[in-house]
Design a protein around this motif. Structure first.
Motif, mmCIF file in Angstrom:
data_model
loop_
_atom_site.group_PDB
_atom_site.id
_atom_site.type_symbol
_atom_site.label_atom_id
_atom_site.label_comp_id
_atom_site.label_asym_id
_atom_site.label_seq_id
_atom_site.Cartn_x
_atom_site.Cartn_y
_atom_site.Cartn_z
ATOM 1 N N LYS A 14 0.833 -1.211 0.000
ATOM 2 C CA LYS A 14 0.000 0.000 0.000
ATOM 3 C C LYS A 14 0.867 1.259 0.000
ATOM 4 C CE LYS A 14 -3.856 -1.994 2.673
ATOM 5 N NZ LYS A 14 -4.538 -1.938 4.000
ATOM 6 N N HIS A 15 1.894 1.263 0.840
ATOM 7 C CA HIS A 15 2.739 2.459 0.957
ATOM 8 C C HIS A 15 3.569 2.669 -0.313
ATOM 9 C CE1 HIS A 15 4.258 5.639 3.553
ATOM 10 N NE2 HIS A 15 5.476 5.376 3.097
ATOM 11 N N LEU A 16 4.056 1.596 -0.890
ATOM 12 C CA LEU A 16 4.810 1.709 -2.141
ATOM 13 C C LEU A 16 3.946 2.344 -3.227
ATOM 14 C CD1 LEU A 16 6.650 -1.728 -2.242
ATOM 15 C CD2 LEU A 16 7.762 0.503 -2.137
ATOM 16 N N ALA A 17 2.707 1.855 -3.328
ATOM 17 C CA ALA A 17 1.812 2.356 -4.373
ATOM 18 C C ALA A 17 1.377 3.791 -4.108
ATOM 19 C CB ALA A 17 0.586 1.448 -4.467
ATOM 20 N N ALA A 18 1.072 4.105 -2.849
ATOM 21 C CA ALA A 18 0.528 5.422 -2.523
ATOM 22 C C ALA A 18 1.579 6.518 -2.507
ATOM 23 C CB ALA A 18 -0.181 5.366 -1.167
ATOM 24 N N HIS A 19 2.767 6.214 -1.980
ATOM 25 C CA HIS A 19 3.754 7.269 -1.728
ATOM 26 C C HIS A 19 4.946 7.254 -2.685
ATOM 27 C CE1 HIS A 19 1.890 8.708 2.007
ATOM 28 N NE2 HIS A 19 1.538 7.453 2.177
ATOM 29 N N TYR A 20 5.197 6.121 -3.325
ATOM 30 C CA TYR A 20 6.343 6.052 -4.243
ATOM 31 C C TYR A 20 5.917 5.772 -5.677
ATOM 32 C CZ TYR A 20 9.043 6.047 0.056
ATOM 33 O OH TYR A 20 9.579 6.391 1.278
ATOM 34 N N ARG A 21 4.599 5.596 -5.873
ATOM 35 C CA ARG A 21 4.039 5.390 -7.211
ATOM 36 C C ARG A 21 4.744 4.253 -7.943
ATOM 37 N NH1 ARG A 21 -0.521 6.358 -7.150
ATOM 38 N NH2 ARG A 21 -0.607 6.518 -9.422
ATOM 39 N N GLU A 54 -7.464 -4.791 -6.015
ATOM 40 C CA GLU A 54 -7.845 -3.686 -5.128
ATOM 41 C C GLU A 54 -6.746 -2.617 -5.060
ATOM 42 O OE1 GLU A 54 -10.050 -1.325 -2.621
ATOM 43 O OE2 GLU A 54 -10.689 -3.061 -3.811
ATOM 44 N N LEU A 55 -5.495 -3.055 -4.989
ATOM 45 C CA LEU A 55 -4.381 -2.103 -4.956
ATOM 46 C C LEU A 55 -4.324 -1.289 -6.242
ATOM 47 C CD1 LEU A 55 -1.653 -4.402 -3.366
ATOM 48 C CD2 LEU A 55 -2.587 -2.332 -2.327
ATOM 49 N N ALA A 56 -4.511 -1.956 -7.385
ATOM 50 C CA ALA A 56 -4.475 -1.260 -8.669
ATOM 51 C C ALA A 56 -5.610 -0.248 -8.768
ATOM 52 C CB ALA A 56 -4.563 -2.274 -9.802
ATOM 53 N N ARG A 57 -6.805 -0.649 -8.312
ATOM 54 C CA ARG A 57 -7.979 0.223 -8.378
ATOM 55 C C ARG A 57 -7.830 1.423 -7.443
ATOM 56 N NH1 ARG A 57 -11.246 -3.554 -8.361
ATOM 57 N NH2 ARG A 57 -11.432 -3.840 -6.109
ATOM 58 N N THR A 58 -7.309 1.184 -6.250
ATOM 59 C CA THR A 58 -7.213 2.235 -5.240
ATOM 60 C C THR A 58 -6.121 3.247 -5.549
ATOM 61 O OG1 THR A 58 -8.031 0.725 -3.542
ATOM 62 C CG2 THR A 58 -6.880 2.705 -2.778
ATOM 63 N N TYR A 59 -4.975 2.759 -6.017
ATOM 64 C CA TYR A 59 -3.802 3.635 -6.131
ATOM 65 C C TYR A 59 -3.408 3.964 -7.570
ATOM 66 C CZ TYR A 59 -3.449 2.386 -1.220
ATOM 67 O OH TYR A 59 -3.727 2.183 0.104
ATOM 68 N N GLY A 60 -4.093 3.360 -8.550
ATOM 69 C CA GLY A 60 -3.800 3.681 -9.936
ATOM 70 C C GLY A 60 -2.457 3.187 -10.428
ATOM 71 N N VAL A 61 -1.977 2.079 -9.855
ATOM 72 C CA VAL A 61 -0.723 1.477 -10.306
ATOM 73 C C VAL A 61 -1.028 0.125 -10.944
ATOM 74 C CG1 VAL A 61 0.594 2.642 -8.501
ATOM 75 C CG2 VAL A 61 -0.280 0.324 -8.098
ATOM 76 N N LYS A 62 -0.045 -0.418 -11.622
ATOM 77 C CA LYS A 62 -0.174 -1.789 -12.102
ATOM 78 C C LYS A 62 0.214 -2.743 -10.973
ATOM 79 C CE LYS A 62 2.409 -1.624 -15.888
ATOM 80 N NZ LYS A 62 3.009 -2.087 -17.171
ATOM 81 N N ILE A 116 5.381 0.099 6.436
ATOM 82 C CA ILE A 116 5.845 1.370 5.868
ATOM 83 C C ILE A 116 7.371 1.410 5.840
ATOM 84 C CG2 ILE A 116 5.990 3.860 6.327
ATOM 85 C CD1 ILE A 116 3.091 3.677 7.353
ATOM 86 N N SER A 117 7.998 0.921 6.898
ATOM 87 C CA SER A 117 9.467 0.911 6.960
ATOM 88 C C SER A 117 10.052 0.032 5.861
ATOM 89 C CB SER A 117 9.925 0.405 8.330
ATOM 90 O OG SER A 117 9.511 1.278 9.362
ATOM 91 N N LEU A 118 9.434 -1.128 5.628
ATOM 92 C CA LEU A 118 9.907 -2.003 4.558
ATOM 93 C C LEU A 118 9.785 -1.314 3.201
ATOM 94 C CD1 LEU A 118 10.921 -4.741 3.545
ATOM 95 C CD2 LEU A 118 8.553 -5.572 3.642
ATOM 96 N N ALA A 119 8.681 -0.602 2.998
ATOM 97 C CA ALA A 119 8.507 0.136 1.742
ATOM 98 C C ALA A 119 9.576 1.209 1.584
ATOM 99 C CB ALA A 119 7.112 0.770 1.709
ATOM 100 N N ARG A 120 9.855 1.922 2.646
ATOM 101 C CA ARG A 120 10.877 2.968 2.590
ATOM 102 C C ARG A 120 12.247 2.375 2.243
ATOM 103 N NH1 ARG A 120 11.306 6.046 7.902
ATOM 104 N NH2 ARG A 120 12.685 7.364 6.633
ATOM 105 N N LEU A 121 12.576 1.262 2.852
ATOM 106 C CA LEU A 121 13.858 0.631 2.569
ATOM 107 C C LEU A 121 13.937 0.165 1.117
ATOM 108 C CD1 LEU A 121 14.376 -1.478 5.822
ATOM 109 C CD2 LEU A 121 15.441 0.698 5.226
#
Length: 321
Positions: free
Chosen positions: A19-26, A45-53, A257-262
């Motif tokens: 979720k964090h990767l899609a929302a904050h790092y596109r 659901e992730l693709a629909r919510t955040y507009g990513v593949k 979130i920390s894993l996404a940041r790393l």
């Protein structure tokens, strides 16, 4: 957009990370796991919510055949443009298995799931990661016998891959479930550091990080435990009790979130060969266990792992020789 492959990215810490990767790092996502029935609705659901593949990859890290098939599928998705360039591989899936079980390849299942599958996946896919990309291993503070985490779960034993893969065979007394788990996580940290050394020798700028998410209620880690234990782990009382004991405290959301940041934040590009920890709402760089810095042990683990996964010369990454 760049793509991040994450094993176990459809649940627990992995889902919070996705979720964090899609929302904050596109970033686009490639979610890998054993059950496409469970993964595909999450990906949609992730693709629909955040507009990513958000693509999916059937992958059981306890099965060498499944890992090879998943890697072949990933190469095909990259080649035909379905998946954009691979920015990161997050080796996040893991399990603590109570009984002594063996994988389809005949290896002790905790070691096969947590270490061998990810080791093979990296050998097969690291050449497709962009030069400034990331590899992150979700390890655990339980790997360090000098910490409260390690003492409570069970002190890690010698990270001898051949012995770990055949634990409990030929009439030998099996290692306890806690020690099997903590040792598999020690292998994750040793592999992260050895990967860093090999990448540096090859001139690659790929970053290799070991990550401890802390003790985290609500994930699949305790799914094999009795129901009362699983319920107790979610209570405020139990969390306070853990903190008083000195256990490293994470949370599903913050650790995800920390894993996404790393995996994506430029600020961590210089952290290759480091150990970072989610602890009580802070992401900190700290020291891992003394044994995890033993380069001879790491080299032996790497070479023995190559034997166990039957790595062929054509499969071995040119970056990792």
């Amino acid at each position: 957009m760049p793509t991040v492959l994450i094993t176990g990215g459809h649940g627990g810490i992995g889902l919070e990370c996705s979720k964090h990767l899609a929302a904050h790092y596109r970033t686009n996502l490639l979610l890998a796991g054993r059950s496409l029935e469970r993964i595909e609705p999450v990906a949609s659901e992730l693709a629909r919510t955040y507009g990513v593949k958000a693509n999916t990859l059937e992958l059981d890290t306890s099965s060498l055949e499944s890992v090879r098939a998943a890697a072949t599928r990933c190469h095909a998705l990259l080649d035909d443009g379905t998946v954009d360039h691979l920015q990161a591989i997050l080796c996040n899936a893991g399990a603590r298995i109570q009984g002594v079980n063996y994988s389809v390849d005949g290896y002790e299942e905790t070691f096969a799931t947590n270490h061998l599958g990810h080791f093979l996946l990296l050998e097969l896919l690291i050449d497709r990661v962009v030069d400034n990309g990331r590899v992150v291993f979700t390890a655990s503070g339980t790997h360090d016998p000098e910490t409260v985490d390690g003492k409570l779960v069970g002190a890690a034993v010698e990270p001898n891959a051949l012995m770990l893969a055949n634990d409990g065979k030929e009439g030998r007394k099996p290692t306890s479930a806690g020690k099997r788990y903590s040792t598999s996580k020690l292998c994750n940290v040793l592999t992260a550091y050895e990967l860093d050394r090999r990448l540096r020798r090859s001139g690659s700028a790929i970053t290799s990080i070991a990550f401890d998410p802390g003790s985290t209620a609500g994930t699949g880690f305790l799914r094999a435990m009795p129901w009362p234990v699983r319920w107790l782990s979610t209570t405020a009382f139990f969390k306070q009790f853990q903190k008083r004991l000195g256990i490293t405290m994470g949370s599903m959301e913050f650790s995800g979130i920390s894993l996404a940041r790393l995996g994506a934040d430029p600020v961590f590009a210089g952290c290759s060969g480091k150990y970072l920890q989610s602890n009580d709402g802070h992401l900190i760089e700290t020291r891992s266990s003394a044994m995890s810095y033993d380069e001879e042990r790491a080299l032996k683990l790497w070479n023995d792992s190559k034997l166990l996964v039957h790595l062929q010369p054509a499969e071995e990454s040119t970056l990792l020789r």
